[in-house]
Scaffold this motif. Structure first.
Motif, short mmCIF file in Angstrom:
data_model
loop_
_atom_site.label_atom_id
_atom_site.label_comp_id
_atom_site.label_asym_id
_atom_site.label_seq_id
_atom_site.Cartn_x
_atom_site.Cartn_y
_atom_site.Cartn_z
N ARG A 46 33.06 -16.84 -111.49
CA ARG A 46 32.21 -17.54 -110.29
C ARG A 46 32.92 -18.55 -109.66
O ARG A 46 33.73 -19.29 -110.15
N TYR A 47 32.96 -18.67 -108.17
CA TYR A 47 33.67 -19.65 -107.47
C TYR A 47 32.53 -20.03 -106.42
O TYR A 47 31.84 -19.50 -105.69
N SER A 48 32.77 -21.52 -106.22
CA SER A 48 31.92 -22.27 -105.46
C SER A 48 32.72 -22.06 -104.00
O SER A 48 33.87 -22.57 -103.94
N VAL A 49 32.15 -21.68 -103.20
CA VAL A 49 32.74 -21.56 -101.91
C VAL A 49 31.83 -22.21 -100.46
O VAL A 49 31.11 -21.45 -100.12
N PRO A 50 32.06 -23.44 -100.21
CA PRO A 50 31.13 -24.06 -99.43
C PRO A 50 31.03 -23.49 -97.93
O PRO A 50 29.98 -23.85 -97.29
N GLY A 51 32.11 -22.89 -97.51
CA GLY A 51 32.17 -22.44 -96.38
C GLY A 51 31.34 -21.06 -95.67
O GLY A 51 31.17 -20.71 -94.87
N ILE A 52 30.73 -20.68 -96.88
CA ILE A 52 30.05 -19.37 -96.82
C ILE A 52 28.64 -19.61 -96.21
O ILE A 52 27.85 -20.59 -96.42
N SER A 53 28.24 -18.89 -94.86
CA SER A 53 26.80 -19.26 -94.01
C SER A 53 26.42 -18.26 -93.53
O SER A 53 25.41 -18.17 -92.78
N CYS A 54 26.80 -17.16 -93.48
CA CYS A 54 26.50 -15.72 -92.56
C CYS A 54 26.91 -14.34 -93.15
O CYS A 54 27.60 -14.35 -94.21
N ALA A 55 26.33 -13.47 -92.70
CA ALA A 55 26.85 -11.97 -93.05
C ALA A 55 28.10 -11.77 -92.80
O ALA A 55 28.58 -10.97 -93.54
N HIS A 56 28.68 -12.33 -91.86
CA HIS A 56 30.04 -12.13 -91.71
C HIS A 56 30.85 -12.74 -92.83
O HIS A 56 31.98 -12.04 -93.25
N CYS A 57 30.58 -13.67 -93.28
CA CYS A 57 31.43 -14.46 -94.52
C CYS A 57 31.15 -13.46 -95.67
O CYS A 57 32.19 -13.34 -96.33
N VAL A 58 29.94 -12.88 -95.86
CA VAL A 58 29.93 -12.06 -97.11
C VAL A 58 30.64 -10.75 -96.82
O VAL A 58 31.43 -10.36 -97.64
N ASN A 59 30.67 -10.28 -95.63
CA ASN A 59 31.58 -9.04 -95.38
C ASN A 59 33.21 -9.38 -95.50
O ASN A 59 33.74 -8.47 -96.00
N ALA A 60 33.51 -10.40 -95.08
CA ALA A 60 34.86 -10.80 -95.21
C ALA A 60 35.06 -10.90 -96.49
O ALA A 60 36.35 -10.38 -96.98
N ILE A 61 34.50 -11.77 -97.43
CA ILE A 61 34.77 -11.77 -98.96
C ILE A 61 34.61 -10.42 -99.55
O ILE A 61 35.71 -10.31 -100.38
N ASN A 62 33.77 -9.75 -99.47
CA ASN A 62 33.68 -8.68 -100.02
C ASN A 62 34.78 -7.87 -99.87
O ASN A 62 35.38 -7.08 -100.59
N GLY A 63 35.28 -7.85 -98.51
CA GLY A 63 36.22 -6.86 -98.27
C GLY A 63 37.53 -7.02 -98.78
O GLY A 63 38.39 -6.17 -99.24
N GLU A 64 37.94 -8.49 -98.95
CA GLU A 64 39.24 -8.75 -99.19
C GLU A 64 39.27 -8.68 -101.17
O GLU A 64 40.15 -8.25 -101.77
#
Length: 67
Positions: free
Chosen positions: A5-23
């Motif tokens: 698990r990682y704490s990632v404070p910059g996550i705020s929206c669906a775009h963030c979710v998609n970008a992280i999931n993709g990489e």
């Protein structure tokens, strides 16, 4: 199967979710990526997970891990 698990404070929206999931989803051994926008957490499950590779993938997606 292990979990990291990682704490990632910059996550705020669906775009963030998609970008992280993709990489993170491209990293060897990853079976599941769960991004919790409310908790600002990324949970990765898989076999033989490489912490450095996962951190690099989150960075490549444009986000910084806390701590």
């Amino acid at each position: 199967m292990s979990e990291i698990r990682y704490s990632v404070p910059g996550i705020s929206c669906a775009h963030c979710v998609n970008a992280i999931n993709g990489e993170v989803g491209r990293v060897s051994g990853v079976r599941n990526v769960a991004v919790d926008v409310d908790a600002k957490m990324v949970t990765v499950r898989g076999d033989g997970l490489d912490d450095a590779a996962l951190r690099a993938a989150i960075d490549e997606a444009g986000y910084e891990i806390a701590g």
